[in-house]
Design a protein around this motif. Structure first.
Motif, PDB file in Angstrom:
ATOM      1  N   PRO A   7      -9.379  -2.454 -45.563  1.00 11.37           N
ATOM      2  CA  PRO A   7      -9.803  -2.619 -46.604  1.00 11.37           C
ATOM      3  C   PRO A   7     -11.280  -3.061 -46.690  1.00 11.37           C
ATOM      4  O   PRO A   7     -12.232  -3.428 -47.719  1.00 11.37           O
TER       5      PRO A   7
ATOM      6  N   TYR B  69      -3.764  -1.986 -44.852  1.00 16.12           N
ATOM      7  CA  TYR B  69      -3.258  -2.106 -45.718  1.00 16.12           C
ATOM      8  C   TYR B  69      -2.890  -0.124 -45.050  1.00 16.12           C
ATOM      9  O   TYR B  69      -3.775   0.794 -45.415  1.00 16.12           O
TER      10      TYR B  69
ATOM     11  N   ILE C 251      -5.422  -3.087 -52.686  1.00 11.55           N
ATOM     12  CA  ILE C 251      -6.526  -2.808 -51.854  1.00 11.55           C
ATOM     13  C   ILE C 251      -7.855  -3.411 -52.150  1.00 11.55           C
ATOM     14  O   ILE C 251      -8.835  -3.286 -51.503  1.00 11.55           O
TER      15      ILE C 251
END
Length: 622
Positions: free
Chosen positions: A168, A126, A83
């Protein structure tokens, strides 16, 4: 599926495993970013074991054990689980992509003002979640004489839930704002429990996984006599959601890293409720049967409504963000009380008439509210789920049945209902209903028709069918045997909605809540089928036509106009007219093209019912 019959014991084992991988879709604004659309993966395993034991001809018991495991992840197809790469400018450049926040204009304006992204960008999400559960259930059935059937049972389910979710690209902005590397502030927007801020499993502190427990006990007695049947039962439900509640929601304490301080929280107490149920029926005459039911029910709210990582909770509260899907602390389960009363009347030998009245009252439904802060608190007002909405549904059902006579059977069903309440869904009041910012906030609650209220529903079903060895004979063969045809005509009144002016979040209601209704809908379905016998198999071949007349039923409308095709934007003097006239200066072609594009991009297919569908199928029975 495995089954063992070891009379008087039987065993059954059922297991299922599924593994999937796919890609998310993109809207018209992201047609050039398909290469970086989200990659989703999931894995699910379920298993169920059932043990049954016949003790006597009048009694048996069973024990059921079950396991459920599920994991899913949604991520960028290139960076995947790393990430930190999502918001890294240098890593993006390696793959020929540019961050939206790097000062480069990635938005390309078409000739008619519709913005699209002209360069691939990383998938800005994510998310992963892992859920495991273990459960057990047992039932005992005992027939006492000819009048009583006694059932006793218990069930237990334990869950372990882990979640991690972040956008992210926000990490890159947080790193720039926190050059000293304070990772708690860098990851302030992460929604995590069961995983730490880096996505690793953890069992510690406020980041530990949620482990709710649900249990239940019940006892039921079915009493059957020649002129009376009674079902009487009692159920106890137990919910321990393994959650927290703020000691003072108007003055939340934060630690030096701007996280929720654990001292400001306390555990939610487990919830328990006894729910009686009673039903009975008895003949009034030899052709009239009276029946009635009463029951109380309880349902735990969605766990998503009570679970959220405390990092994002703190950020939402301190930021005062307008969150339309917030979290609730200490939410109580919904409680339902339900009544039903009616009678069934036989008319001659071929007709039966049934009328049933029903009433359902639901309390402690979830609603969104502004929680105001006390003077001197280290935060402003914030949104949260609370218990408070309620709804009532009442109505009557009519049914007339024609028993099959001369190959013909038919039924007519009609339901009149009225669903009223203070909120159709938890977010009904988001940015739309005023709440007084006083020391004791006052929220005016007004009952109105609910979004899903549908006053009239009905259907007429006609079925003509030849039986086995039935029908005319041709050359010694009854070619019409087991041939049938069915027609189903259904009709429904519309749903309630509110007319308003304005677009986006700038909406002003033009009438009381849910005063208007969508149009009635009508649909005719038809089916023809014939069954053939081949050895031990029966083969049914059918032709099923849904919406035979291809009726274009409107099931939703734009709130601005009450129309399913036009939201009124292009003819609004304060909105679309100015834009259309601007293009008209360059020629009618440009104005018309803009209008055509706008209508195409805003057309809502969900506003219309099922179009005609023709299905040809074969069904095998053994």
């Amino acid at each position: 599926n495995l089954t063992w019959d070891l009379n008087p014991v039987s065993l059954r084992l059922n297991s299922n495993y599924r593994n999937t991988q796919g890609r998310n879709g993109v809207g018209y604004t992201g047609i050039f970013t398909e290469s970086r659309t989200g990659l989703n993966q999931s894995e699910t395993f379920t298993s169920n074991f059932k043990f049954s034991h016949v003790l006597h001809k009048n009694s048996f018991y069973e024990v059921i054990l079950n396991y459920f495991g599920d994991f899913y992840v949604d991520m960028d197809p290139v960076f995947k689980h790393n990430i930190t790469m999502y918001g890294d400018k240098l890593e993006n450049e390696k793959y020929g992509t540019i961050l939206l926040r790097d000062g480069v204009n990635l938005t390309a304006l078409s000739a008619y003002g519709f913005s699209i992204i002209r360069s691939p960008v990383p998938f800005n999400a994510y998310r992963k979640q892992r859920t495991n559960s273990l459960g057990a259930k047992t039932n005992l059935v005992y027939q006492s004489g000819s009048h009583h059937e006694l059932k006793v049972g218990a069930e237990f389910n334990s869950f372990t839930i882990r979640r991690y979710s972040i956008a992210p690209r926000t990490i890159a902005a947080s790193i720039n704002a926190n050059p000293e590397g304070d990772y708690y502030r860098i990851y302030a927007r992460v929604d995590n429990y069961g995983y730490d801020v880096f996505g690793n499993k953890t069992e510690q502190g406020l980041e530990k996984p949620r482990k709710p427990i649900f249990g239940g006990l019940y006892i039921q007695d079915k009493m059957e006599y020649s002129d009376l049947v009674i079902n009487a039962g009692l159920r106890f439900d137990y919910f321990d959601i393994d959650g927290h509640v703020f000691k003072d929601p108007t003055n939340i304490i934060f630690d030096k890293f701007d996280r929720v301080d654990q001292s400001s929280l306390e555990k939610v107490k487990p919830f328990g409720q006894l729910s009686p149920r009673l039903g009975f029926s008895f003949p009034v005459t030899d052709q009239t049967i009276f029946h009635a039911q009463y029951g109380k029910f309880v349902q735990q709210t969605r766990l998503r409504d009570v679970y959220q990582g405390y990092n994002v909770v703190a950020d939402n509260v301190k930021g005062g963000f307008a969150i339309s899907e917030p979290v609730g602390f200490g939410l109580k389960p919904e409680r339902t009380t339900q009544y039903e009363i009616g009678f069934k009347q036989s008319i001659g030998d071929i007709f039966a008439f049934n009328i049933t009245g029903f009433y359902k009252d639901i309390k402690d439904q979830i609603q969104i509210r502004t929680i105001y802060a006390v003077e001197g608190a280290n935060h402003e007002a914030y949104y949260a789920w609370v218990n408070g909405d309620f709804s009532t549904t009442k109505g009557v059902e009519f049914k007339l049945d024609l028993r099959r006579t001369n190959r013909l059977a038919a039924s007519i069903d009609y339901t009149y209902s009225d669903a009223q309440g203070t909120g159709s869904n938890p977010s009904t009041g988001f940015r739309m209903i005023w709440q007084s910012p006083t020391a004791t906030p006052f929220f005016p609650q007004q009952i109105a028709p609910l979004d899903f209220n549908q006053t009239h529903r009905g259907a007429v079903n006609i079925d003509f069918r030849y039986g086995n060895n039935d029908g005319p004979s041709i050359f010694g063969q009854q070619i019409l045997q087991n041939l049938g045809a069915n027609l189903l005509f259904s009709f429904n009144s519309g749903y309630n909605y509110t007319k308003w002016s304005g677009y986006g979040i700038a909406r002003i209601p033009l009438e009381p809540l849910n005063t208007s209704t969508t149009p009635w809908t009508f649909q005719l379905d038809g089916r023809i089928d014939k069954t053939f016998g081949f050895g031990g198999f029966k083969t049914n071949i059918y032709l099923w036509v849904i919406n035979v007349l291809n009726t274009k039923n409107v099931v939703g409308v734009f709130n601005n106009t009450g129309d399913a095709y036009d939201n009124g934007y292009l003819t609004d003097p304060a909105e679309g007219i100015t834009i259309v006239e601007g293009y008209r200066r360059f020629g009618e072609y440009h104005a018309q093209t803009y209008m055509d594009l706008y209508k195409a991009l805003n057309y809502n297919a969900s506003f219309f019912g099922t179009p005609r569908q023709i299905r040809l199928g074969v069904r095998l029975n053994y």
